[in-house]
Motif scaffolding. Sequence first.
Motif, short mmCIF file in Angstrom:
data_model
loop_
_atom_site.label_atom_id
_atom_site.label_comp_id
_atom_site.label_asym_id
_atom_site.label_seq_id
_atom_site.Cartn_x
_atom_site.Cartn_y
_atom_site.Cartn_z
N ASP A 1 64.14 -0.57 106.54
CA ASP A 1 62.75 -0.87 106.88
C ASP A 1 61.80 -0.74 105.68
O ASP A 1 60.58 -0.73 105.84
N GLY A 2 62.39 -0.63 104.49
CA GLY A 2 61.57 -0.49 103.30
C GLY A 2 61.29 0.95 102.92
O GLY A 2 60.90 1.24 101.79
N VAL A 3 61.50 1.87 103.86
CA VAL A 3 61.30 3.29 103.60
C VAL A 3 62.65 3.99 103.49
O VAL A 3 62.90 4.77 102.58
N GLU A 4 63.53 3.71 104.44
CA GLU A 4 64.86 4.28 104.42
C GLU A 4 65.84 3.32 105.05
O GLU A 4 65.46 2.40 105.79
N CYS A 5 67.11 3.51 104.74
CA CYS A 5 68.18 2.67 105.30
C CYS A 5 68.88 3.49 106.38
O CYS A 5 69.34 4.60 106.12
N ARG A 6 68.93 2.94 107.60
CA ARG A 6 69.48 3.69 108.72
C ARG A 6 70.56 2.88 109.42
O ARG A 6 70.58 1.65 109.35
N ASN A 7 71.45 3.58 110.11
CA ASN A 7 72.41 2.93 111.00
C ASN A 7 71.81 2.85 112.39
O ASN A 7 71.38 3.86 112.95
N VAL A 8 71.76 1.65 112.93
CA VAL A 8 71.15 1.42 114.24
C VAL A 8 72.15 0.67 115.13
O VAL A 8 72.81 -0.26 114.68
N LYS A 9 72.24 1.09 116.37
CA LYS A 9 73.13 0.41 117.31
C LYS A 9 72.47 -0.87 117.81
O LYS A 9 71.35 -0.85 118.31
N PHE A 10 73.19 -1.96 117.69
CA PHE A 10 72.77 -3.24 118.25
C PHE A 10 73.74 -3.59 119.39
O PHE A 10 74.93 -3.25 119.33
N TYR A 11 73.22 -4.26 120.40
CA TYR A 11 74.04 -4.63 121.56
C TYR A 11 73.98 -6.15 121.75
O TYR A 11 73.25 -6.64 122.61
N PRO A 12 74.71 -6.91 120.93
CA PRO A 12 74.72 -8.36 121.11
C PRO A 12 75.16 -8.71 122.52
O PRO A 12 75.97 -7.99 123.12
N ASP A 13 74.65 -9.80 123.03
CA ASP A 13 74.92 -10.14 124.43
C ASP A 13 76.42 -10.21 124.72
O ASP A 13 76.89 -9.65 125.72
N PHE A 14 77.17 -10.86 123.84
CA PHE A 14 78.61 -10.98 124.06
C PHE A 14 79.35 -10.77 122.74
O PHE A 14 78.96 -11.30 121.71
N THR A 15 80.39 -9.95 122.81
CA THR A 15 81.34 -9.84 121.70
C THR A 15 82.61 -10.54 122.17
O THR A 15 83.28 -10.08 123.10
N CYS A 16 82.90 -11.68 121.56
CA CYS A 16 84.01 -12.52 122.03
C CYS A 16 85.21 -12.39 121.10
O CYS A 16 85.08 -12.07 119.91
N LEU A 17 86.39 -12.65 121.66
CA LEU A 17 87.62 -12.62 120.87
C LEU A 17 88.16 -14.04 120.77
O LEU A 17 88.47 -14.67 121.78
N ASN A 18 88.25 -14.52 119.54
CA ASN A 18 88.94 -15.79 119.31
C ASN A 18 90.43 -15.49 119.32
O ASN A 18 90.95 -14.88 118.37
N VAL A 19 91.11 -15.85 120.37
CA VAL A 19 92.52 -15.49 120.55
C VAL A 19 93.38 -16.10 119.45
O VAL A 19 94.34 -15.47 118.98
N ARG A 20 93.04 -17.29 119.02
CA ARG A 20 93.85 -17.96 117.99
C ARG A 20 93.81 -17.22 116.66
O ARG A 20 94.83 -17.04 116.00
N THR A 21 92.63 -16.79 116.27
CA THR A 21 92.48 -16.11 114.97
C THR A 21 92.51 -14.59 115.10
O THR A 21 92.60 -13.88 114.10
N ARG A 22 92.40 -14.08 116.35
CA ARG A 22 92.31 -12.65 116.62
C ARG A 22 91.09 -12.01 115.94
O ARG A 22 91.10 -10.84 115.56
N LYS A 23 90.04 -12.77 115.81
CA LYS A 23 88.82 -12.29 115.20
C LYS A 23 87.71 -12.18 116.25
O LYS A 23 87.63 -13.00 117.18
N GLU A 24 86.87 -11.16 116.08
CA GLU A 24 85.72 -11.00 116.97
C GLU A 24 84.55 -11.86 116.49
O GLU A 24 84.31 -11.98 115.28
N VAL A 25 83.84 -12.42 117.45
CA VAL A 25 82.66 -13.24 117.16
C VAL A 25 81.52 -12.77 118.06
O VAL A 25 81.68 -12.71 119.28
N LEU A 26 80.40 -12.40 117.47
CA LEU A 26 79.24 -11.97 118.25
C LEU A 26 78.46 -13.19 118.71
O LEU A 26 78.27 -14.15 117.96
N TRP A 27 77.98 -13.11 119.95
CA TRP A 27 77.18 -14.22 120.51
C TRP A 27 75.88 -13.65 121.06
O TRP A 27 75.88 -12.87 122.01
N GLU A 28 74.79 -14.04 120.45
CA GLU A 28 73.46 -13.67 120.94
C GLU A 28 72.83 -14.88 121.61
O GLU A 28 72.90 -16.00 121.09
N HIS A 29 72.22 -14.65 122.77
CA HIS A 29 71.45 -15.71 123.43
C HIS A 29 69.98 -15.35 123.40
O HIS A 29 69.58 -14.27 123.85
N PHE A 30 69.16 -16.25 122.87
CA PHE A 30 67.72 -16.04 122.78
C PHE A 30 67.04 -16.95 123.81
O PHE A 30 67.01 -18.17 123.65
#
Length: 275
Positions: free
Chosen positions: A191-220
């Motif tokens: 935030d310009g004053v300090e660097c902090r760890n903050v929990k974010f809760y993206p709407d969906f954390t999806c798994l691409n089964v083919r690549t076995r990689k996680e993909v975050l999905w936010e809906h606005f």
Amino acid sequence: MKKEIEMFEDSIIPLVDKRMEEIDAAISLLQRRLKKSPEGVLYGSRSHSKWQWQHLLDSGRRLYLPQSEMNLIKGLAQKKYDGKVLSDLLKQRDALNRFRKAYVPSNGEIAYDSMPAEWQAVVEPLIPQCDAFIESWVRVRYKGKGIEGGGLKTGNGELVRSKSEIIIANVLAGMNIPYRYEFPHVMKVDDGVECRNVKFYPDFTCLNVRTRKEVLWEHFGLMDNPDYAQNALGKLDVYQRNGFEYGKNFIFSFETKVQALDVQKVKTIAERFLV
């Protein structure tokens, strides 16, 4: 090939994230206390079998402190202790940050997936095959944000916050794309004053089964609301600064009162990035 070891799900990163969250909270507390600390530095020495306290002011002036100044002595002693602990925690956080960036959780998946199909057919992987991997991913327990005052049910009976999220959840389920709703991810926020760890809760954390990689999905969902849109841009900036790249490990959808989300739009996104 006889298996001599049993590989469990790699849980190091969640533990590191939790420790970093604890460290950030302690750093913030120490920084607040140090701002309120008395001026100067405390020194102590033994003279003629007696302990003496000395107060070195910022101006360079040195004063002896009698026992009647015990509150000041304690305040200065606490200041020195807090400073030492703060220094140690900052070093810990830097070390964990370096580890977090360098460490890649893997029980052999990367090596196996990089092999041609002909090689995969003649080796026995250290990790379970795809179905077991997906089952293990889906079984992970977590604490989401929680929905107060009810919520809306998806086709699977899961509670979400909006009709648009119902559409996304139902499409993902219909396409057999594993997902976690509002799964917590720790993000680094400056935030310009300090660097902090903050929990974010993206709407969906999806798994691409083919690549076995996680993909975050936010809906606005309210992009024609200026305040909401500004907050959404701030979120996108945080994701980008934390290594989330659109189309690679992060996707988003949006809507306004005029342009509503529909099933076909969701399917198009899912087909492009999640299968």
